[in-house]
Scaffold this motif. Structure first.
Motif, PDB file in Angstrom:
ATOM      1  N   LEU A  13       7.585  10.851   8.717  1.00  0.00           N
ATOM      2  CA  LEU A  13       7.270  11.736   7.582  1.00  0.00           C
ATOM      3  C   LEU A  13       7.902  11.236   6.284  1.00  0.00           C
ATOM      4  O   LEU A  13       7.279  11.302   5.215  1.00  0.00           O
ATOM      5  N   ALA A  14       9.120  10.712   6.371  1.00  0.00           N
ATOM      6  CA  ALA A  14       9.787  10.175   5.179  1.00  0.00           C
ATOM      7  C   ALA A  14       9.026   8.966   4.650  1.00  0.00           C
ATOM      8  O   ALA A  14       8.845   8.821   3.434  1.00  0.00           O
ATOM      9  N   VAL A  15       8.562   8.091   5.536  1.00  0.00           N
ATOM     10  CA  VAL A  15       7.795   6.914   5.128  1.00  0.00           C
ATOM     11  C   VAL A  15       6.480   7.350   4.488  1.00  0.00           C
ATOM     12  O   VAL A  15       6.087   6.839   3.436  1.00  0.00           O
ATOM     13  N   VAL A  16       5.800   8.307   5.098  1.00  0.00           N
ATOM     14  CA  VAL A  16       4.536   8.802   4.541  1.00  0.00           C
ATOM     15  C   VAL A  16       4.780   9.434   3.170  1.00  0.00           C
ATOM     16  O   VAL A  16       4.030   9.168   2.211  1.00  0.00           O
ATOM     17  N   ALA A  17       5.832  10.237   3.050  1.00  0.00           N
ATOM     18  CA  ALA A  17       6.146  10.869   1.760  1.00  0.00           C
ATOM     19  C   ALA A  17       6.449   9.809   0.708  1.00  0.00           C
ATOM     20  O   ALA A  17       5.994   9.912  -0.441  1.00  0.00           O
ATOM     21  N   ALA A  18       7.189   8.770   1.081  1.00  0.00           N
ATOM     22  CA  ALA A  18       7.500   7.692   0.140  1.00  0.00           C
ATOM     23  C   ALA A  18       6.229   6.977  -0.292  1.00  0.00           C
ATOM     24  O   ALA A  18       6.051   6.672  -1.479  1.00  0.00           O
ATOM     25  N   LEU A  19       5.342   6.703   0.644  1.00  0.00           N
ATOM     26  CA  LEU A  19       4.089   6.025   0.311  1.00  0.00           C
ATOM     27  C   LEU A  19       3.212   6.889  -0.597  1.00  0.00           C
ATOM     28  O   LEU A  19       2.604   6.383  -1.547  1.00  0.00           O
ATOM     29  N   VAL A  20       3.146   8.181  -0.335  1.00  0.00           N
ATOM     30  CA  VAL A  20       2.385   9.097  -1.191  1.00  0.00           C
ATOM     31  C   VAL A  20       2.968   9.072  -2.601  1.00  0.00           C
ATOM     32  O   VAL A  20       2.240   8.969  -3.591  1.00  0.00           O
ATOM     33  N   PHE A  21       4.302   9.132  -2.691  1.00  0.00           N
ATOM     34  CA  PHE A  21       4.962   9.099  -3.999  1.00  0.00           C
ATOM     35  C   PHE A  21       4.664   7.789  -4.724  1.00  0.00           C
ATOM     36  O   PHE A  21       4.305   7.780  -5.904  1.00  0.00           O
ATOM     37  N   ILE A  22       4.796   6.670  -4.034  1.00  0.00           N
ATOM     38  CA  ILE A  22       4.582   5.353  -4.635  1.00  0.00           C
ATOM     39  C   ILE A  22       3.148   5.196  -5.141  1.00  0.00           C
ATOM     40  O   ILE A  22       2.910   4.751  -6.265  1.00  0.00           O
ATOM     41  N   TYR A  23       2.186   5.578  -4.332  1.00  0.00           N
ATOM     42  CA  TYR A  23       0.784   5.371  -4.692  1.00  0.00           C
ATOM     43  C   TYR A  23       0.193   6.483  -5.547  1.00  0.00           C
ATOM     44  O   TYR A  23      -0.891   6.322  -6.092  1.00  0.00           O
ATOM     45  N   SER A  24       0.897   7.585  -5.714  1.00  0.00           N
ATOM     46  CA  SER A  24       0.372   8.693  -6.515  1.00  0.00           C
ATOM     47  C   SER A  24       0.462   8.428  -8.014  1.00  0.00           C
ATOM     48  O   SER A  24      -0.253   9.046  -8.800  1.00  0.00           O
TER      49      SER A  24
END
Length: 180
Positions: A13-24
């Motif tokens: 979940l932390a990795v997914v949240a980081a990826l969402v933040f990075i690509y958003s």
């Protein structure tokens, strides 16, 4: 086993949240918006520790007054625009940078001469501080360092006098290079 599964899900979940933040595109990279305090602190720690580690084994020559005079013109022409100088404000470029370039008349003493050499020679990523090694010799960089270490004790009139002497030295050096 259940704890391991819970840990795996938390990391995922932390990795997914980081990826969402990075690509958003949610993090504002505009130069007129300062970094968040936590980001600035983290980047500052990484930069200081990196410089100290990479500069650890640099052999520092004697930084003579003659070297400082030779470095004064370089500082005036290439550094003062962003960093300012005694009696000289940062230029429009320096005022618009994030992170803000340090006022070396106040902050130079926070670094050893070897660390200053490493910074000038290699630059600092994502700060606007360029690497001067592609266009300047190590001798010229040491001259600049010799000048920078004197900045905290320099008055505005001393800066102006020394920078004028340094520019005359650079002009003489350039004329000599063109003649040969």
């Amino acid at each position: 086993m259940k704890a391991l599964g819970t840990l795996f899900i938390a990391v995922l979940l932390a990795v997914v949240a980081a990826l969402v933040f990075i690509y958003s595109g949610g993090y504002n990279v505009a130069a007129n918006v300062p970094h968040a305090a936590a980001t600035q602190t983290l980047l500052g720690i990484v930069m200081k520790n990196s410089v100290r580690a990479h500069a650890r084994d640099i052999a520092v020559p004697e930084l003579s007054p003659q070297m400082a005079r030779a470095g004064a013109g370089h500082f005036r022409e290439h550094c003062a625009q962003c960093h300012g100088a005694p009696g000289v404000k940062r230029s429009d470029i320096g005022q618009g940078m994030t992170p803000e370039p340090p006022d070396l008349a106040k902050k130079a003493q926070d670094w050893s001469s070897g660390e200053l050499f490493w910074i000038v020679r290699n630059g600092i990523k994502m700060t606007g501080m360029p690497a001067w090694s592609p266009s300047h010799s190590d001798e010229e960089i040491w001259q600049t360092v010799a000048f920078v270490v004197r900045l905290p004790r320099m008055s505005a009139s001393e800066y102006q006098d020394m920078a004028a002497l340094g520019l005359a030295h650079e002009d003489e050096h350039e004329r000599h290079d063109h003649d040969h």
